[in-house]
Motif scaffolding. Sequence first.
Motif, mmCIF file in Angstrom:
data_model
loop_
_atom_site.group_PDB
_atom_site.id
_atom_site.type_symbol
_atom_site.label_atom_id
_atom_site.label_comp_id
_atom_site.label_asym_id
_atom_site.label_seq_id
_atom_site.Cartn_x
_atom_site.Cartn_y
_atom_site.Cartn_z
ATOM 1 N N UNK B 96 0.793 -1.222 0.000
ATOM 2 C CA UNK B 96 0.000 0.000 0.000
ATOM 3 C C UNK B 96 0.826 1.274 0.000
ATOM 4 N N UNK B 98 2.806 2.085 -2.260
ATOM 5 C CA UNK B 98 2.598 2.547 -3.626
ATOM 6 C C UNK B 98 1.266 3.269 -3.754
ATOM 7 N N UNK B 99 0.238 2.680 -3.163
ATOM 8 C CA UNK B 99 -1.086 3.270 -3.257
ATOM 9 C C UNK B 99 -1.124 4.678 -2.687
ATOM 10 N N UNK B 100 -0.478 4.855 -1.542
ATOM 11 C CA UNK B 100 -0.481 6.174 -0.905
ATOM 12 C C UNK B 100 0.412 7.155 -1.651
ATOM 13 N N UNK B 101 1.544 6.655 -2.154
ATOM 14 C CA UNK B 101 2.470 7.548 -2.850
ATOM 15 C C UNK B 101 1.902 8.002 -4.187
ATOM 16 N N UNK B 102 1.080 7.139 -4.816
ATOM 17 C CA UNK B 102 0.461 7.520 -6.083
ATOM 18 C C UNK B 102 -0.598 8.580 -5.885
ATOM 19 N N UNK B 103 -1.274 8.531 -4.745
ATOM 20 C CA UNK B 103 -2.369 9.464 -4.505
ATOM 21 C C UNK B 103 -1.799 10.868 -4.339
ATOM 22 N N UNK B 105 -1.958 13.088 -2.160
ATOM 23 C CA UNK B 105 -1.726 13.688 -0.834
ATOM 24 C C UNK B 105 -0.257 14.063 -0.685
#
Lengths: 229, 228, 207
Positions: B96, B98-103, B105
């Motif tokens: 995850x 990756x998921x947060x870094x892609x978003x 924020x």
Amino acid sequence: MKKLLAPLDNAVGLAVLATVLIAVGTAMTFFYAPVDVDGLNQKIFYFHVPIALTAYATFGWGAWKALVHLWKKKPGADLESYVAIHQGTIFGALTLITGSIWAKLRWGHWWLWGEKELVLFLIIFLFYCTYFMLRYSIEAGPRRANISAVYALFGVILIPISFLAIRLATNYIHPVAFTKQGPQMAGSQFATFMVCLAAMWTLAGALYRLELLGKRLDLKIRELRELVL
Amino acid sequence: MSAAAGMSGRRGRGGLVGYLGDVATLAGKDLRIEWRARDTFPAMALFVLSTMTIFHFALPSGSSDRAAQGMLWVAILFTALLGLTRTYAPEREQGMFDGLLLSPVDRSAIWLAKVLATLVFLAAVEVVALLAFWLFFAHVGGAMIAAVVLADIGLCAVGALVAAMATASRSRELILPLLLLPLSVPVVVGAVGASVDTGTGKYLAFLALYDAIFSLIAWGTFEYVVAE
Amino acid sequence: MADTASLPLVRAQGLSKRYGDKRVLSKLSFSLQSGGFLLVTGPNGAGKSTLLRLCAGLEGPTAGELEVGVERDELGYLGHEPLLYRELTALENLELFAKLYRVPERRDRIHELLERFGMWGERDNRISTYSRGMIQRVALCRVLLHEPRLLILDEPYTALDAAGCELLDAVLAERRGNHTFLVSTHDPARIEHLASDRLAFAEGAAT
């Protein structure tokens, strides 16, 4: 002037200068500087304190290069930061050893928790030893360079904060050589101290240049092999 | 330049309110996951109680309350370490990060959210720890509680950063204590000093200074730790 | 949009990526116009996923240049991991990302997507209770949530059943032209007809 300073940018020149300065510093320590009230054992002061100051300086240099890496993304700054911290750790180990010898000669114990400088160096030494564990457990690449750099920055913040902490925590028994009014040393003692300090800084500089040279050569060889294969 | 550098993702995101909203969203997510899985909190609470039981046998009769208070801080520090090894468990196990870094924020919001979530766990465990300490060993004063609060902030601020470093390392759980312990020496000095010494104020001020400095640098550098 | 349409949205020049001593991508150059559909094909381990991760900004190249002309909130990336929290439900996961991406009217949007992918009935169950195919469907919902300009899809058909594959066919076909696509697959027959450009990998070198 530039020509005159050129050897300072060159590992061999620095090494020669360091050898001369160390010889002069050692001679001054034993034949020129007067024997202090502490007796002969005070002589180690001329090695211990310059070595400690050199360690601080190289950690500071390592953090500066880390900042350059993070801020300017300058290639090579990561390697320079690593080499500086490596040298700092070597000088840090020497500080612990010479400090321990001094403590033994002066107070009869190899280790004194009341010795603020020694305790501070123990913490910093542990911190920077972990730097190498951290660095070598991450795959080489930009992420490793970034993490190493951030850790190096934490180090230079930790040094003064730990210093404050140790002041708060322990009794103050370390002999004061410098005060805010200036050095409380005789002129000959101060001169000897400064020569020894210059010797250690040139030595650190020479070692830094030499290690950097080796590491860069390593990288070049790897790149060449990459091209051939 | 690399793609990452070209994508700031900070356009029209509602300024400070939007930033704090992201932090609340992310921290709320961590608390919800913990509430469901109940992985971390019971382990931390049991650990701190077990440690105190050990201390009972490690402190010979005639040991002062001061020694016990020092021991309490060892227990709190090690419990915090235990919790911090789990800080990024949801992200690590499921890729995850990756998921947060892609978003879009701001990366520092990810750090701040982790600090807040970890603070909640640690504070909850410390309620248990302080109650047990009061029952088993000695009186718990106001200075001690103030020291606990200030020390927690510092430990979580630094801990959330070095735990992110540890996720990038092959050694992971092994390296986290090595990273955190030297950095937590000043916290222990401030906290134990405030608990046992006279002149509590200077120790609390020192803890506050530590919190401010290290929070600021962790906040500013987290982005480099998680992204290339 | 007219002025950006003529410029490439993704442009790579001499792109290389190495992990330690292992070379994954070597001097790769290509460009993808806005509105284009680039199909990346090749066998397992040829470097398709690495290329897509580089384009998504998850990793940096070892050498060469890569320009991707979108902001982070205009990018949708589907990788090998579903990028969903296992302990949260489908609804909670999508709510989380919708908030982070500032999706307007997020409840309606999430409802619409879950309905479309046949997952609305499962919305309150945790991801950890789903089958691989169901997880892939929710992962696709997450990617499409904010209608990104650039969609980077790594083997999007993985784990989908026949109905799921047809659904994805339709979803891709209706967005073709309005969105820009970068899609990898080891089985190009299925979506070849959508592709505007192709990048075929042999071992480590695209042709």
